[in-house]
Design an enzyme around this catalytic site. Structure first.
Site, PDB file in Angstrom:
ATOM      1  N   TYR A 101       1.038  -1.363   0.139  1.00  0.00           N
ATOM      2  CA  TYR A 101      -0.074   0.035   0.047  1.00  0.00           C
ATOM      3  C   TYR A 101       0.910   1.422  -0.193  1.00  0.00           C
ATOM      4  O   TYR A 101       1.930   1.243   0.846  1.00  0.00           O
ATOM      5  CB  TYR A 101      -1.012   0.165   1.185  1.00  0.00           C
ATOM      6  CG  TYR A 101      -1.824   1.259   1.313  1.00  0.00           C
ATOM      7  CD1 TYR A 101      -2.977   1.322   0.756  1.00  0.00           C
ATOM      8  CD2 TYR A 101      -1.205   2.411   1.847  1.00  0.00           C
ATOM      9  CE1 TYR A 101      -3.765   2.693   0.911  1.00  0.00           C
ATOM     10  CE2 TYR A 101      -1.642   3.711   2.024  1.00  0.00           C
ATOM     11  CZ  TYR A 101      -3.028   3.649   1.652  1.00  0.00           C
ATOM     12  OH  TYR A 101      -3.854   4.990   1.696  1.00  0.00           O
ATOM     13  N   GLU A 189      -3.467   7.539  -4.156  1.00  0.00           N
ATOM     14  CA  GLU A 189      -3.348   6.280  -3.338  1.00  0.00           C
ATOM     15  C   GLU A 189      -2.901   5.037  -4.626  1.00  0.00           C
ATOM     16  O   GLU A 189      -3.649   5.099  -5.585  1.00  0.00           O
ATOM     17  CB  GLU A 189      -4.525   5.922  -2.606  1.00  0.00           C
ATOM     18  CG  GLU A 189      -4.657   4.532  -1.700  1.00  0.00           C
ATOM     19  CD  GLU A 189      -5.988   4.494  -1.338  1.00  0.00           C
ATOM     20  OE1 GLU A 189      -6.152   4.882  -0.173  1.00  0.00           O
ATOM     21  OE2 GLU A 189      -6.845   3.728  -1.764  1.00  0.00           O
TER      22      GLU A 189
END
Ligand code: GDP
Ligand code: MN
Length: 378
Positions: A101, A189
């Site tokens: 992530y 993101e």
């Protein structure tokens, strides 16, 4: 404003972030053609502006162009969390060894952007953040200095990334920062950033949220706005200059002032209810604006009660009351209304409304409790 995955990844690519080859399609036939061009296994990805598409069945692997076509047919008929799928992204499938992530958002308490990373990336990142927050590494980014090389290295070390990937990871982290900064984003993101079987880093998913207040200086990005997938009520609200956000609950909220609107929603939740929307009708709202707002709230069939919480300052209580009555003449409804009106011309407003058989309340707590009760059908 949220960008679609394919839009976010196009932007990422401009800043040197490696993304899979692929294109967006609006029909299953196009999806098949793209799969043929890519020659091999592809992943068919629903383009909707919500997270958790994978878990909802909106991300599927296809081994052949024919399979791509049939999966695209299925996915293009889906609705994910209430949003219809109108486009799919057809990407070359990645052979994934590991999911990382990597994201940037604003840290309001530090008043700085913060980069976050975790070696436990993928579809369960929210769960990781909740259960084991120590698995998420954070580096705050000074807005004038930008992301420093040592910070990217610290993150690489923090997520146990093998030494051989540091250089490319640094480029990706820096690219993400540049994308975030240059687009005036509030979120950028990559989840997952994968390590492939070929030992390459690749941004398989992308998400960006842009600051609406800065869109005036990004005409190119503003053009990416997808009216198709925004809730109709939100588009309608924008026309009337209302700040409106649709939510999933059943108590409609009509409030003047953003802070008061947030408070009203909190108090509804405190008494066990669920707000159906955020709405700030703004200062000095007139009857016409109130009527438009009420129409928008009532267009949501989930709404079982409406709570008015109006603190009259510039906004006059009698104007609001007349707006409600005007709206009710247009929108015939049996949905019960609970009204808390205080401040300028409140008494006159209350008198107008009492004559129209509305439920009135003195305090916000009382109003919220009444709204929760009538929404439950009490
Ligand atoms: P999200 O569920 O909306 O976050 O959509 P993602 O694009 O992140 O996809 C969800 C999951 O599907 C990823 O975490 C991967 O595990 C898987 N996935 C996505 N793209 C590929 C791919 O190209 N190959 C493989 N094997 N899995 C993929
Ligand atoms: Mn994802």
């Amino acid at each position: 404003m949220k960008l679609h995955e394919y839009q976010s990844k196009q932007l990422f690519a401009k800043f040197g972030i490696p993304i899979p080859r692929g294109r967006v399609a609006a029909t299953a036939h196009e999806a098949k053609q793209i799969a043929e061009e890519l020659g091999g296994r592809v992943v068919i990805k629903s383009q909707v502006l919500v997270g958790g598409r994978g878990k909802a069945g909106g991300i599927r692997l296809a081994k052949t162009p024919e399979e791509a076509e049939s999966l695209a047919t299925q996915i293009l008929m889906m609705e994910i969390k209430g949003l219809p799928v109108r486009k799919v992204l057809v990407d070359e499938a990645a052979n994934i060894n590991k999911e990382i992530y990597l994201g940037i958002t604003n840290d309001r308490s530090l008043r700085m952007p913060v980069m976050m990373a975790s070696s436990a990336g993928g579809v369960d990142i929210e769960e990781v953040a909740r259960v084991s927050p120590e698995k998420i590494i954070r580096e705050s980014i000074h807005p004038l200095l930008g992301l420093r090389d040592y910070q990217a290295r610290d993150i690489a070390v923090g997520i146990d990334l093998a030494r051989e990937h540091w250089k490319v990871f640094g480029q990706i982290a820096n690219g993400l920062w540049k994308a975030y900064q240059s687009a005036d984003a509030t979120l950028a993101e990559i989840n997952p950033l994968v390590i492939t079987a070929e030992n390459k880093l690749l941004a398989v998913d992308g998400k960006m949220v842009l600051d609406d207040n800065a869109l005036f200086r990004h005409s190119d990005l503003n053009e990416m706005r997808d009216l198709d997938v925004e809730a109709e009520s939100e588009i309608e609200a924008r026309k009337y200059g209302l700040s409106f956000i649709k939510l999933d609950g059943n108590i409609g909220c009509m409030v003047n002032g953003a802070g008061l609107a947030m408070t009203s929603m909190d108090i509804i939740k405190l008494f066990g209810g669920e707000p159906a929307n955020f709405l700030d009708i703004g200062g000095g709202a007139n009857a016409e604006k109130v009527a438009a707002a009420l129409r928008i709230i009532l267009s949501d069939r989930n709404v079982k009660a409406v709570l008015f919480n109006v603190f009259g300052g510039i906004t006059r209580g009698d104007e609001v009351a007349r707006g409600i009555l005007t709206a009710l003449k247009e929108v015939k409804t049996k949905v019960p209304m609970v009204i808390r009106l205080v401040g300028t011309n409140a008494e006159e407003g209350r008198r107008i409304l009492a004559d129209a058989h509305m439920i009135t309340a003195e305090t916000l707590a009382e109003a919220a409790q009444k709204a929760v009760n009538v929404a439950k059908g009490a």
